[in-house]
Design a protein around this motif. Structure first.
Motif, PDB file in Angstrom:
ATOM      1  N   LEU A  17       0.848  -1.192   0.000  1.00  0.00           N
ATOM      2  CA  LEU A  17       0.000   0.000   0.000  1.00  0.00           C
ATOM      3  C   LEU A  17       0.883   1.241   0.000  1.00  0.00           C
ATOM      4  O   LEU A  17       2.113   1.163  -0.049  1.00  0.00           O
ATOM      5  CB  LEU A  17      -0.925  -0.043   1.220  1.00  0.00           C
ATOM      6  N   TRP A  18       0.254   2.387   0.008  1.00  0.00           N
ATOM      7  CA  TRP A  18       0.963   3.663  -0.100  1.00  0.00           C
ATOM      8  C   TRP A  18       2.153   3.733   0.846  1.00  0.00           C
ATOM      9  O   TRP A  18       3.244   4.201   0.483  1.00  0.00           O
ATOM     10  CB  TRP A  18      -0.043   4.796   0.188  1.00  0.00           C
ATOM     11  N   ASP A  19       1.961   3.240   2.072  1.00  0.00           N
ATOM     12  CA  ASP A  19       3.000   3.313   3.097  1.00  0.00           C
ATOM     13  C   ASP A  19       4.268   2.554   2.699  1.00  0.00           C
ATOM     14  O   ASP A  19       5.349   2.846   3.217  1.00  0.00           O
ATOM     15  CB  ASP A  19       2.453   2.709   4.406  1.00  0.00           C
ATOM     16  N   ASP A  20       4.113   1.565   1.823  1.00  0.00           N
ATOM     17  CA  ASP A  20       5.226   0.668   1.517  1.00  0.00           C
ATOM     18  C   ASP A  20       6.136   1.166   0.401  1.00  0.00           C
ATOM     19  O   ASP A  20       7.203   0.598   0.177  1.00  0.00           O
ATOM     20  CB  ASP A  20       4.677  -0.710   1.129  1.00  0.00           C
ATOM     21  N   PHE A  21       5.699   2.172  -0.329  1.00  0.00           N
ATOM     22  CA  PHE A  21       6.514   2.651  -1.450  1.00  0.00           C
ATOM     23  C   PHE A  21       7.508   3.702  -0.984  1.00  0.00           C
ATOM     24  O   PHE A  21       7.253   4.464  -0.067  1.00  0.00           O
ATOM     25  CB  PHE A  21       5.601   3.203  -2.556  1.00  0.00           C
ATOM     26  N   LYS A  22       8.650   3.701  -1.678  1.00  0.00           N
ATOM     27  CA  LYS A  22       9.722   4.638  -1.314  1.00  0.00           C
ATOM     28  C   LYS A  22      10.032   5.538  -2.503  1.00  0.00           C
ATOM     29  O   LYS A  22      10.085   5.059  -3.642  1.00  0.00           O
ATOM     30  CB  LYS A  22      10.992   3.870  -0.967  1.00  0.00           C
ATOM     31  N   VAL A  23      10.280   6.787  -2.243  1.00  0.00           N
ATOM     32  CA  VAL A  23      10.704   7.684  -3.313  1.00  0.00           C
ATOM     33  C   VAL A  23      12.037   7.173  -3.879  1.00  0.00           C
ATOM     34  O   VAL A  23      12.929   6.798  -3.125  1.00  0.00           O
ATOM     35  CB  VAL A  23      10.831   9.136  -2.803  1.00  0.00           C
ATOM     36  N   GLY A  24      12.125   7.092  -5.181  1.00  0.00           N
ATOM     37  CA  GLY A  24      13.333   6.586  -5.831  1.00  0.00           C
ATOM     38  C   GLY A  24      13.245   5.119  -6.206  1.00  0.00           C
ATOM     39  O   GLY A  24      14.039   4.610  -7.002  1.00  0.00           O
ATOM     40  N   GLU A  25      12.263   4.444  -5.653  1.00  0.00           N
ATOM     41  CA  GLU A  25      12.072   3.021  -5.952  1.00  0.00           C
ATOM     42  C   GLU A  25      11.726   2.848  -7.436  1.00  0.00           C
ATOM     43  O   GLU A  25      10.980   3.635  -8.004  1.00  0.00           O
ATOM     44  CB  GLU A  25      10.907   2.535  -5.081  1.00  0.00           C
ATOM     45  N   ARG A  26      12.321   1.827  -8.033  1.00  0.00           N
ATOM     46  CA  ARG A  26      12.016   1.551  -9.443  1.00  0.00           C
ATOM     47  C   ARG A  26      11.405   0.167  -9.602  1.00  0.00           C
ATOM     48  O   ARG A  26      11.887  -0.803  -9.041  1.00  0.00           O
ATOM     49  CB  ARG A  26      13.292   1.658 -10.279  1.00  0.00           C
ATOM     50  N   LEU A  27      10.365   0.103 -10.402  1.00  0.00           N
ATOM     51  CA  LEU A  27       9.690  -1.164 -10.675  1.00  0.00           C
ATOM     52  C   LEU A  27       9.826  -1.485 -12.168  1.00  0.00           C
ATOM     53  O   LEU A  27       9.298  -0.742 -13.000  1.00  0.00           O
ATOM     54  CB  LEU A  27       8.195  -1.090 -10.333  1.00  0.00           C
ATOM     55  N   ASN A  28      10.567  -2.539 -12.471  1.00  0.00           N
ATOM     56  CA  ASN A  28      10.622  -3.028 -13.857  1.00  0.00           C
ATOM     57  C   ASN A  28       9.490  -4.040 -14.029  1.00  0.00           C
ATOM     58  O   ASN A  28       9.634  -5.220 -13.717  1.00  0.00           O
ATOM     59  CB  ASN A  28      11.966  -3.696 -14.148  1.00  0.00           C
ATOM     60  N   HIS A  29       8.354  -3.587 -14.495  1.00  0.00           N
ATOM     61  CA  HIS A  29       7.178  -4.455 -14.573  1.00  0.00           C
ATOM     62  C   HIS A  29       7.468  -5.630 -15.500  1.00  0.00           C
ATOM     63  O   HIS A  29       7.969  -5.432 -16.622  1.00  0.00           O
ATOM     64  CB  HIS A  29       5.970  -3.663 -15.046  1.00  0.00           C
ATOM     65  N   PRO A  30       7.172  -6.853 -15.040  1.00  0.00           N
ATOM     66  CA  PRO A  30       7.637  -8.017 -15.811  1.00  0.00           C
ATOM     67  C   PRO A  30       6.870  -8.293 -17.106  1.00  0.00           C
ATOM     68  O   PRO A  30       7.409  -8.930 -18.003  1.00  0.00           O
ATOM     69  CB  PRO A  30       7.456  -9.179 -14.821  1.00  0.00           C
ATOM     70  N   ALA A  31       5.639  -7.836 -17.203  1.00  0.00           N
ATOM     71  CA  ALA A  31       4.814  -8.240 -18.355  1.00  0.00           C
ATOM     72  C   ALA A  31       5.186  -7.476 -19.611  1.00  0.00           C
ATOM     73  O   ALA A  31       5.649  -6.332 -19.573  1.00  0.00           O
ATOM     74  CB  ALA A  31       3.339  -8.014 -18.038  1.00  0.00           C
ATOM     75  N   GLY A  32       4.977  -8.125 -20.757  1.00  0.00           N
ATOM     76  CA  GLY A  32       5.132  -7.497 -22.058  1.00  0.00           C
ATOM     77  C   GLY A  32       3.887  -7.754 -22.881  1.00  0.00           C
ATOM     78  O   GLY A  32       3.178  -8.737 -22.654  1.00  0.00           O
ATOM     79  N   MET A  33       3.602  -6.880 -23.830  1.00  0.00           N
ATOM     80  CA  MET A  33       2.412  -7.062 -24.659  1.00  0.00           C
ATOM     81  C   MET A  33       2.679  -6.599 -26.087  1.00  0.00           C
ATOM     82  O   MET A  33       3.096  -5.458 -26.310  1.00  0.00           O
ATOM     83  CB  MET A  33       1.238  -6.275 -24.097  1.00  0.00           C
ATOM     84  N   THR A  34       2.408  -7.487 -27.019  1.00  0.00           N
ATOM     85  CA  THR A  34       2.505  -7.149 -28.434  1.00  0.00           C
ATOM     86  C   THR A  34       1.158  -6.582 -28.881  1.00  0.00           C
ATOM     87  O   THR A  34       0.118  -7.155 -28.590  1.00  0.00           O
ATOM     88  CB  THR A  34       2.871  -8.402 -29.246  1.00  0.00           C
ATOM     89  N   VAL A  35       1.197  -5.453 -29.563  1.00  0.00           N
ATOM     90  CA  VAL A  35      -0.029  -4.786 -30.011  1.00  0.00           C
ATOM     91  C   VAL A  35      -0.027  -4.769 -31.540  1.00  0.00           C
ATOM     92  O   VAL A  35       0.876  -4.215 -32.161  1.00  0.00           O
ATOM     93  CB  VAL A  35      -0.112  -3.350 -29.447  1.00  0.00           C
ATOM     94  N   ASP A  36      -1.040  -5.414 -32.127  1.00  0.00           N
ATOM     95  CA  ASP A  36      -1.121  -5.493 -33.584  1.00  0.00           C
ATOM     96  C   ASP A  36      -1.941  -4.334 -34.151  1.00  0.00           C
ATOM     97  O   ASP A  36      -2.586  -3.591 -33.419  1.00  0.00           O
ATOM     98  CB  ASP A  36      -1.738  -6.838 -33.980  1.00  0.00           C
ATOM     99  N   ASP A  37      -1.911  -4.212 -35.466  1.00  0.00           N
ATOM    100  CA  ASP A  37      -2.645  -3.111 -36.104  1.00  0.00           C
ATOM    101  C   ASP A  37      -4.134  -3.135 -35.781  1.00  0.00           C
ATOM    102  O   ASP A  37      -4.738  -2.087 -35.512  1.00  0.00           O
ATOM    103  CB  ASP A  37      -2.432  -3.149 -37.627  1.00  0.00           C
ATOM    104  N   SER A  38      -4.746  -4.322 -35.800  1.00  0.00           N
ATOM    105  CA  SER A  38      -6.170  -4.377 -35.463  1.00  0.00           C
ATOM    106  C   SER A  38      -6.428  -3.880 -34.047  1.00  0.00           C
ATOM    107  O   SER A  38      -7.425  -3.223 -33.796  1.00  0.00           O
ATOM    108  CB  SER A  38      -6.706  -5.807 -35.590  1.00  0.00           C
ATOM    109  N   ASP A  39      -5.533  -4.205 -33.136  1.00  0.00           N
ATOM    110  CA  ASP A  39      -5.734  -3.808 -31.741  1.00  0.00           C
ATOM    111  C   ASP A  39      -5.770  -2.290 -31.591  1.00  0.00           C
ATOM    112  O   ASP A  39      -6.686  -1.735 -31.002  1.00  0.00           O
ATOM    113  CB  ASP A  39      -4.600  -4.354 -30.859  1.00  0.00           C
ATOM    114  N   HIS A  40      -4.757  -1.607 -32.111  1.00  0.00           N
ATOM    115  CA  HIS A  40      -4.705  -0.167 -31.843  1.00  0.00           C
ATOM    116  C   HIS A  40      -5.716   0.594 -32.686  1.00  0.00           C
ATOM    117  O   HIS A  40      -6.251   1.625 -32.234  1.00  0.00           O
ATOM    118  CB  HIS A  40      -3.279   0.387 -31.969  1.00  0.00           C
TER     119      HIS A  40
END
Lengths: 358, 358, 358
Positions: C196-219
């Motif tokens: 929660l809010w209390d647990d985050f620190k200024v300067g902390e970096r999160l490399n979010h693990p997920a990736g997503m391919t977006v095709d022409d129909s999608d966008h």
């Protein structure tokens, strides 16, 4: 900058026999989901797309497609159960127990019902029973699956082996018939087929004539709709270095495509009551064209009901080859029987179908 | 295993003059369908996307796009009428007669109004009038089409030839104006264009500036949404051995794309009252980019109404060439006039547009 | 045939300081839009997909995703503001001020708050503040942007330069917290993360693990859903002769994809309160695979609230390269710092997150 550790999901040693895991992301199912499901599959199953027909069958509204419910409920269990899975080994006892309507909110929880460390000591098999509930705490769906999961710490104590006793088939006595369902006044004009439960024969095979090509946008839109976030369906770049070489289609969506293709010939198979077992025989990818055949395995009267009966069906999904042209579902290689490379799905499931009125 | 024969649709000898066929798969139209239609076409027609505007025009709610209604209703007739069609020969007298709202359920039925065996004796032309009704048995839409259908049994007796009398154009007196429609207080701010019925001139041509590329996922999602199951739109594998070499785009979706592209310049063409005739001049495929031009053919006052008028329009759809760059819609070849290869649609239709207040 | 001139949008000399422009195409937002947004992005933000969770947070219903609201509102301003834009130069002071529910109708208007002719005399910079209102005239969202627009007539008098004073960051005192929001009984089980809010620190970096391919129909489906009709997103044929060589992905949709990808690690970032600034560092195209990292820039208590706090975040979107593998967001070239070619988005925004109960 410090880096945040992410929820990495559970490893084998994190599962405890008998524990209950409540999955995140409850989901309200809406008319938008139902319309998208039609657009993504071409489904024409009548109780899910025509309100007056659903009313005539005794329901308060048209119901959400059983498989859409399954995919949404199943997707919730992925982050906790199978994110570290080496393999999805099997399914059993998938029972649909209560209709889902638009506006219902589904919450899913899972009980660990079996554990077995593998002989290598590096992995273990986890057996779970998951149940999805609506906002009134009514179970709408439950299923068992077993997955092979990595151990993180190879030195951790081996748990006692416990393998649950599972039914090969959900027996007719165990099918849960929706309390509201009344097919006595079912009118076959709404499906266009007069073939009812009475007309099907055990052993009969239906080579459904329709075929459908599924592109990458189609299956990824579907799997995102289900909020199933398994990386291998979405991240084409990382999948390029996998054995598959590209994004893999979510196997559940293949079930949905085949179920929609099987409509021609099974128009009156109104509801899925149970899925007894299922195998994803080969992977599917964007651009594959699907075909389906169905065999009638068993034909059951339902105790106390003269309006509906149950058919146990085997639905086989093919890619890039029509049902008529496939000589055999299996091939022999080095004395072993394997699925033909174009077979993608072998599903054993049970449908409810109206009977002829006496 | 025995094989089940499938419903193979009707052949020429199965149609009887005067008979009525009730089509399967009634469909409840929802907010999900309406949102998907916007995503699939980019439509901005205001009465279909803004509830307060629909209210101000006298309607109980925003209405379902006329073409979405048409596609859903039309799709229902495919399995019974045109699944064995050699060719879709023409359309006439498409009349929109009552607004459709979300929650309405559409049921479609068809009357056989004409039959003519061809000189070869192998095929016949069937003329049908189809009507779609809402759950209150109110007709919302009707249309005539004629298709050439195979005979199955070449020895069957030739039916008496009966060719119905059809209007080339739905006359202004025959247009059905929604009872609730009142455009007296229409505010052009909601469409962004002050050009009203009074401002258009017969002979005026609009080269609509927008273009839109439609991919395979786009048109197949649309056609599945319409529950139109004609195989040639979905099964890329079987189409590879056809003359087209690939999946064909449903011609109705091309109409929708062109209608959406024609918004710039025809912002106040709020409703389609009728489609007088239409030709799919050339096939369209995934990846084609569409452009559109419109010519004003006729301009009609509506008897008894000072708030709205009708415009009869010719909408020509092009693929892979802009309207500005096309020198002629037709080409001469061996003394015969044909459509230019990039012309895909030639539609004659009638819209309702608010008039300037006196 | 005479040709009709089309609304060509505004040129620099058409904008007057202080004038208000009311944009066309009010839009009713529906369950269909919300479901499509989930299918198009994979979003799992809980207040937008689970009605009981929204209720528990004090809302009347689940709310429309802040970014879906933004895209729909923004799209309305395109034909009047940026259709002749040479460049979209920047954003500031994007404030979300009131929840949007299904059934709400959004209308957008824009005030011209600054003008500055460029030194070449051929273009000018226009600063605008746009506000979107629901059907009850309640502002739900406002934003400032500035665009460089062509002059049509180079001889027109140069307007007096007026550059508005803009905040680099929406200060915590200026954040508009929804009146109904009450996170005192928020249950982290619904998101699956106890951070929660209390647990985050200024300067902390999160490399979010997920990736997503977006095709022409999608966008393109997404951008059509938003009714944003900027030609460069849809017309692949005309874009082939542009510097891009093909359809360009709408930058707003890239924000949505990155926000969805950032869910893992920021599960409890329930709402976007403000977007402080944003740069589309490089163009994106169909087939690109997106990854995201987030840095915590600031951490603010909200005056008078113990149930929620605000986090100011930097969200960086990457194409075709994972966050872990990117050594630096910038590269040095000829002594100048530029964004790395795989960086597509650099967004400075502020979220609301529940706090730990005392």
């Amino acid at each position: 900058m410090s880096k945040t550790p992410f929820n990495q999901g559970r490893f084998f040693e994190d599962f405890k026999l008998g524990e209950t895991i409540i999955h995140a992301t409850p989901r309200t199912v809406t008319e938008g989901d139902a319309a998208l499901y039609i657009a993504l599959t071409g489904s024409r199953h009548i109780a899910h797309c025509a309100k007056p027909v659903a009313h005539a069958l005794g329901f308060a509204d048209k119901t959400i497609d059983d498989l859409l419910t399954f995919h949404i409920a199943f997707g919730k269990s992925v982050p906790d159960i199978s994110v570290n899975a080496v393999a999805n080994l099997g399914y059993a006892e998938i029972k649909f127990s209560h209709p889902v309507y638009t506006g219902d909110t589904l919450t899913t929880q899972t009980e660990v019902i079996g554990l077995k460390q593998t002989s290598s000591g590096k992995n273990g098999i986890v057996y779970v029973r998951s149940t999805s509930f609506n906002q009134n705490h009514k179970a709408v769906l439950s299923w068992v699956r077993w997955v092979m999961v990595h151990k993180k710490d190879l030195n951790v104590t081996t748990p006692e082996t416990h393998i649950p006793s599972l039914d090969n088939v959900v027996a007719v006595e165990d099918l849960i018939i929706p309390a509201d369902l009344d097919a006595n006044s079912f009118d076959t004009a709404v499906t266009g087929s007069q073939r009812l439960w009475d007309d099907f024969k055990v052993g009969e095979r239906l080579n459904h004539p329709a075929g459908m090509t599924v592109d990458d946008s189609d299956h990824t839109l579907a799997t995102k709709l289900y909020q199933n976030n398994a990386k291998l369906h979405f991240d084409d770049l990382s999948m390029q270095s996998s054995a598959f070489g590209r994004r893999l289609m979510y196997g559940g969506h293949v079930i949905s495509i085949c179920r929609a293709l099987s409509y021609d010939g099974l128009e009156n198979a109104l509801f899925i009551a149970a899925i007894n077992a299922g195998t994803h025989a080969n992977p599917s990818f964007g651009g594959d064209t699907f075909y389906t055949w169905t065999e009638v395995l068993e034909k059951w009267e339902i105790p106390g009901r003269e309006d509906i009966g149950a058919l146990r069906l085997r639905m086989v999904g093919l890619k890039n080859q029509t049902a008529d042209s496939l000589e055999s579902t299996y091939i022999e290689e080095d004395g072993k029987q394997r699925y033909h490379a174009n077979v993608v799905l072998d599903l054993d499931y049970t449908v409810l179908m109206p009977r002829k009125s006496k």
